[in-house]
Design a protein around this motif. Structure first.
Motif, PDB file in Angstrom:
ATOM      1  N   LEU A  16       1.993   3.625  -7.447  1.00 45.71           N
ATOM      2  CA  LEU A  16       0.698   4.115  -6.976  1.00 45.71           C
ATOM      3  C   LEU A  16       0.328   5.471  -7.555  1.00 45.71           C
ATOM      4  CD1 LEU A  16       0.836   3.041  -3.221  1.00 45.71           C
ATOM      5  CD2 LEU A  16      -0.675   2.141  -5.004  1.00 45.71           C
ATOM      6  N   TYR A  17       1.263   6.148  -8.172  1.00 43.97           N
ATOM      7  CA  TYR A  17       0.962   7.469  -8.718  1.00 43.97           C
ATOM      8  C   TYR A  17       1.568   7.630 -10.112  1.00 43.97           C
ATOM      9  CZ  TYR A  17       5.615   8.294  -6.663  1.00 43.97           C
ATOM     10  OH  TYR A  17       6.934   8.203  -6.314  1.00 43.97           O
ATOM     11  N   TYR A  63      -5.851  13.589 -12.587  1.00 45.34           N
ATOM     12  CA  TYR A  63      -5.435  12.362 -13.272  1.00 45.34           C
ATOM     13  C   TYR A  63      -3.965  12.403 -13.673  1.00 45.34           C
ATOM     14  CZ  TYR A  63     -10.143  10.405 -13.560  1.00 45.34           C
ATOM     15  OH  TYR A  63     -11.363   9.847 -13.244  1.00 45.34           O
ATOM     16  N   TYR A  65      -1.779  13.019 -11.636  1.00 43.82           N
ATOM     17  CA  TYR A  65      -1.102  12.518 -10.426  1.00 43.82           C
ATOM     18  C   TYR A  65      -1.526  11.092 -10.066  1.00 43.82           C
ATOM     19  CZ  TYR A  65       0.679  17.203  -9.538  1.00 43.82           C
ATOM     20  OH  TYR A  65       1.338  18.397  -9.651  1.00 43.82           O
ATOM     21  N   PHE A  66      -2.833  10.796 -10.243  1.00 39.50           N
ATOM     22  CA  PHE A  66      -3.341   9.477  -9.857  1.00 39.50           C
ATOM     23  C   PHE A  66      -4.215   8.896 -10.957  1.00 39.50           C
ATOM     24  CE2 PHE A  66      -2.468  11.499  -5.760  1.00 39.50           C
ATOM     25  CZ  PHE A  66      -1.717  10.508  -5.139  1.00 39.50           C
ATOM     26  N   GLU A  67      -4.008   7.620 -11.223  1.00 37.53           N
ATOM     27  CA  GLU A  67      -4.754   6.922 -12.269  1.00 37.53           C
ATOM     28  C   GLU A  67      -6.233   6.785 -11.924  1.00 37.53           C
ATOM     29  OE1 GLU A  67      -4.750   2.459 -14.281  1.00 37.53           O
ATOM     30  OE2 GLU A  67      -2.940   3.210 -13.300  1.00 37.53           O
ATOM     31  N   LYS A  69      -9.186   6.610  -8.162  1.00 37.50           N
ATOM     32  CA  LYS A  69      -9.343   6.883  -6.729  1.00 37.50           C
ATOM     33  C   LYS A  69      -8.927   5.693  -5.869  1.00 37.50           C
ATOM     34  CE  LYS A  69     -14.231   5.751  -5.818  1.00 37.50           C
ATOM     35  NZ  LYS A  69     -15.497   6.319  -5.279  1.00 37.50           N
ATOM     36  N   LYS A  71      -6.217   3.834  -6.343  1.00 37.76           N
ATOM     37  CA  LYS A  71      -4.783   4.000  -6.094  1.00 37.76           C
ATOM     38  C   LYS A  71      -4.515   5.189  -5.178  1.00 37.76           C
ATOM     39  CE  LYS A  71      -2.696   1.545  -9.958  1.00 37.76           C
ATOM     40  NZ  LYS A  71      -1.756   1.600 -11.100  1.00 37.76           N
ATOM     41  N   LEU A  72      -5.347   6.210  -5.266  1.00 35.05           N
ATOM     42  CA  LEU A  72      -5.207   7.335  -4.333  1.00 35.05           C
ATOM     43  C   LEU A  72      -5.434   6.863  -2.902  1.00 35.05           C
ATOM     44  CD1 LEU A  72      -5.013  10.304  -3.459  1.00 35.05           C
ATOM     45  CD2 LEU A  72      -7.411  10.579  -4.123  1.00 35.05           C
ATOM     46  N   TYR A  75      -2.494   4.959  -1.773  1.00 34.45           N
ATOM     47  CA  TYR A  75      -1.419   5.924  -1.516  1.00 34.45           C
ATOM     48  C   TYR A  75      -1.586   6.536  -0.122  1.00 34.45           C
ATOM     49  CZ  TYR A  75       1.658   9.974  -1.994  1.00 34.45           C
ATOM     50  OH  TYR A  75       2.651  10.903  -1.799  1.00 34.45           O
TER      51      TYR A  75
END
Length: 223
Positions: A16-17, A63, A65-67, A69, A71-72, A75
């Motif tokens: 997820l990250y 980005y 940290y996270f691909e 929003k 997936k954020l 998460y």
């Protein structure tokens, strides 16, 4: 219990990250402020650019940290359900009576959430509002089957499976334990949403009765 909760380490699916946000000050700042911003403007209007402006950091740093929003949001949802699971485990681990254990668990799942001071970078009361309004957005997508196979919803399903086991303990002959458990978890979110937006079609707008409703229902069903 509070001492145990203060030492909890929530582990989230690594897929997820890009970089674990719990490992740096910036990452924790991204989590804290993404919750605040999503609550303020809604997930549809939320962007990494707006988040970058809020935390006074480049959009590109988010980005890292996270691909994206989506997936954020998954998460944050996973974090929330993990926190709920910890509360379920600690609140029921010494309870021997099956019905009492189930009732306690229903209260935890359906109650109004207050902020847990043991997690300073996560405001659970605000995160709960996001789960109520936006958790369905993690599920109702074309990619849900693929993401499910990747384990993105494992913790959510684990919470429901704990309820399934408790329901089965109370009444091993009840044939719809899975449907009942998932209906309680998902229905609680829906009832809270109705309370905030469609007050005329839920009793929850008149009084805080959601736990009472579900406990009354399961006692009738499982007796």
């Amino acid at each position: 219990m509070q001492n145990l909760l203060s030492n909890l380490k929530i582990t989230i699916n690594e897929k997820l990250y890009v970089k674990d946000p719990e490992t740096s000050e910036l990452g924790r700042k991204i989590l804290k402020n993404s919750i605040i911003l999503i609550d303020e403007i809604g997930f549809e209007s939320f962007t990494f650019k707006k988040l970058g402006e809020k935390i006074q950091s480049n959009e590109s740093s988010i980005y890292r940290y996270f691909e994206n929003k989506h997936k954020l949001l998954i998460y944050l949802s996973s974090w929330y359900w993990s926190w709920i699971e910890y509360n379920l485990v600690f609140a029921t681990h010494n309870i021997s009576d099956s019905l009492n254990k189930l009732c306690i668990s229903i209260k935890i799942i359906t109650q109004n959430i207050i902020d847990d001071k043991n997690t300073p970078h996560i405001d659970e009361s605000i995160l709960n509002r996001i789960i109520i309004s936006d958790f369905s957005k993690t599920l109702l997508t074309k990619d849900v089957d693929t993401e499910n196979k990747e384990g993105f919803f494992l913790v959510y399903k684990r919470v429901i499976n704990r309820l399934i086991d408790m329901i089965t303990e109370v009444n091993p002959k009840y044939p719809y334990a899975k449907s009942l458990a998932s209906s309680i978890v998902q229905g609680a979110l829906h009832q809270h949403y109705l309370k905030d937006h469609f007050k005329t079609i839920t009793n929850l707008s008149d009084k805080d009765c959601l736990s009472d409703f579900y406990i009354h229902m399961i006692k009738k069903i499982l007796s």
